[in-house]
Design an enzyme around this catalytic site. Structure first.
Site, mmCIF file in Angstrom:
data_model
loop_
_atom_site.group_PDB
_atom_site.id
_atom_site.type_symbol
_atom_site.label_atom_id
_atom_site.label_comp_id
_atom_site.label_asym_id
_atom_site.label_seq_id
_atom_site.Cartn_x
_atom_site.Cartn_y
_atom_site.Cartn_z
ATOM 1 N N CYS A 1 0.807 -1.227 0.000
ATOM 2 C CA CYS A 1 0.000 0.000 0.000
ATOM 3 C C CYS A 1 0.839 1.275 0.000
ATOM 4 O O CYS A 1 0.296 2.370 -0.171
ATOM 5 C CB CYS A 1 -0.964 0.004 1.182
ATOM 6 S SG CYS A 1 -1.990 -1.459 1.251
ATOM 7 N N HIS B 1 -2.975 7.201 2.412
ATOM 8 C CA HIS B 1 -3.444 5.918 1.891
ATOM 9 C C HIS B 1 -4.880 5.683 2.352
ATOM 10 O O HIS B 1 -5.194 5.816 3.541
ATOM 11 C CB HIS B 1 -2.524 4.808 2.406
ATOM 12 C CG HIS B 1 -3.052 3.436 2.164
ATOM 13 N ND1 HIS B 1 -3.585 3.055 0.947
ATOM 14 C CD2 HIS B 1 -3.132 2.348 2.972
ATOM 15 C CE1 HIS B 1 -3.977 1.793 1.031
ATOM 16 N NE2 HIS B 1 -3.713 1.345 2.243
ATOM 17 N N ASN C 1 -10.146 -0.170 0.184
ATOM 18 C CA ASN C 1 -8.682 -0.113 0.162
ATOM 19 C C ASN C 1 -8.188 -0.753 -1.146
ATOM 20 O O ASN C 1 -8.315 -1.964 -1.330
ATOM 21 C CB ASN C 1 -8.144 -0.872 1.385
ATOM 22 C CG ASN C 1 -6.638 -0.794 1.508
ATOM 23 O OD1 ASN C 1 -5.943 -0.443 0.554
ATOM 24 N ND2 ASN C 1 -6.127 -1.139 2.668
#
Ligand code: ACO
Length: 334
Positions: free
Chosen positions: A128, A261, A291
């Site tokens: 990520c 993020h 996500n």
């Protein structure tokens, strides 16, 4: 510059790296939390929204690969930058869900874009944090003068590495892609960047499978210690933000938009609170796409650019954190 002896000395000009266009792509129709219930997952819209802020995610159809999503995002970024594919001499592609073990998804993407100039193309694997890593790496290539125009892309099909019987993880993630064109410029773009890793935390978020002798050894599915991830993410996102602000001689009050993020609304809120940045300066799109790992920051950036929230000249603080553990931040003038 003229020296006292009359000899002309060449003064190296500083090459900056600026984002000149953004693009993103989400595959198919949004899949709501209630849709997941209909698909047999023992969950509720209330649980997911309260714990994560996620309302919908997008899931790529069977056979659609990460580079297919990247292609659409890159086409949009190129169009926004007013550039043709063949003007790109560097592709840095962040993904943990590449099309194949090899060749790299970057090389596949280069071909799909029709680029025939022999420029460099490679993948970055930082889960990520991949986009923060990719942007940091591409900036160094551009500042060195070796390359002039880069596509930095984050693209994922995380739905392929989720255990759809594990409600604790499968509701959190989605598929998507985001990209930017990063170009050599006389004007400052990226002001400061930092990337880090601490492999001693590799167990708290991983897909611990290996392909060996035609079989997957271990698990091909994502596993996570959610509570530890949460605490670690907030800590390092705050630290990385301060690090780049200090390096650029700025403070949190100078930041127009924080783009962390997009893992979970509570991580975003806790990070903003720790940094004393008001929540109305935080770009949030996790509600729309869940996500999407390496794609999440460029996706959030592009959605905010296209809705007119983020404008040219704004100071942006982009941040990634993910498996490894890895983390990083990029401070830039848009
Ligand atoms: N729907 C309904 N109930 C659920 C679900 C679900 N999808 N998932 C878990 N539960 C239940 C559990 O079974 C448990 O029930 P029990 O109390 O009867 O045993 C209860 O909810 C609480 O479970 P916890 O795992 O303790 O829930 P928690 O409050 O810790 O929230 C979460 C879980 C949302 C994952 C949280 O830990 C978190 O936000 N962690 C951050 C991790 C993250 O965002 N990861 C993304 C990847 S990492 C990254 O990108 C950096």
């Amino acid at each position: 510059m003229m020296s006292t002896s009359g000899v002309v000395k060449s003064v190296p000009t500083v090459i900056h790296a600026r984002i000149t266009g953004t693009g993103s792509y989400l595959p198919g129709a949004p899949v709501s939390n209630d849709d997941l219930r209909t698909r047999g997952i023992d969950t509720s819209d209330e649980w997911i929204v309260e714990r994560t802020g996620i309302r919908t995610r997008h899931l790529a159809d069977e056979g659609v690969t990460s580079s297919d999503l990247a292609l659409e995002a890159c086409r949009r970024a190129l169009e926004a930058a007013g550039r043709l594919p063949d003007e790109i001499d560097l592709i840095v592609y962040a993904t943990s869900t590449p099309d194949f073990i090899f060749p790299s998804s970057a090389a596949i993407l280069q071909h799909k874009l029709g680029i025939k100039n022999g420029g460099a193309a490679f993948d970055v694997q930082a889960v990520c944090s991949g986009f923060a890593y990719g942007l940091t790496v591409a900036e160094k290539f551009i500042r060195s003068g070796s390359h002039r125009r880069a596509l930095v892309v984050g693209a994922e099909v995380f739905s392929r590495i989720l255990d759809w019987n594990d409600r604790g993880t499968c509701v959190l993630f989605g598929d998507g892609a985001g990209a930017v064109v990063l170009e050599a410029s006389d004007e400052p773009g990226i002001l400061a960047s930092t990337i880090h890793a601490d492999g001693s935390y590799s167990d708290i978020l991983s897909v611990p499978g290996q392909v060996s002798h035609g079989k997957v050894i271990g698990s091909p599915f994502l596993q996570m210690d959610g509570k530890t991830v949460f605490k670690f993410a907030v800590k390092v996102l705050s630290e990385a933000a301060i690090e780049v602000l200090d390096a650029a001689g700025l403070n949190t009050g100078d930041v127009d938009w924080l783009i962390p993020h997009q893992a979970n609304i509570r991580i975003l809120q806790a990070t903003a609170k720790k940094l004393e940045i008001s929540e109305d300066k935080v770009i949030v799109s996790v509600d729309r796409h869940g996500n999407t790992s390496a794609a999440s920051v460029p996706l959030a950036l592009d959605l905010a650019v296209r809705t007119g929230k983020i404008k040219r000249g704004d100071t942006l603080l982009l941040e990634g954190v993910g498996g490894g553990f890895t983390w990083g931040a990029v401070l830039l003038k848009f």
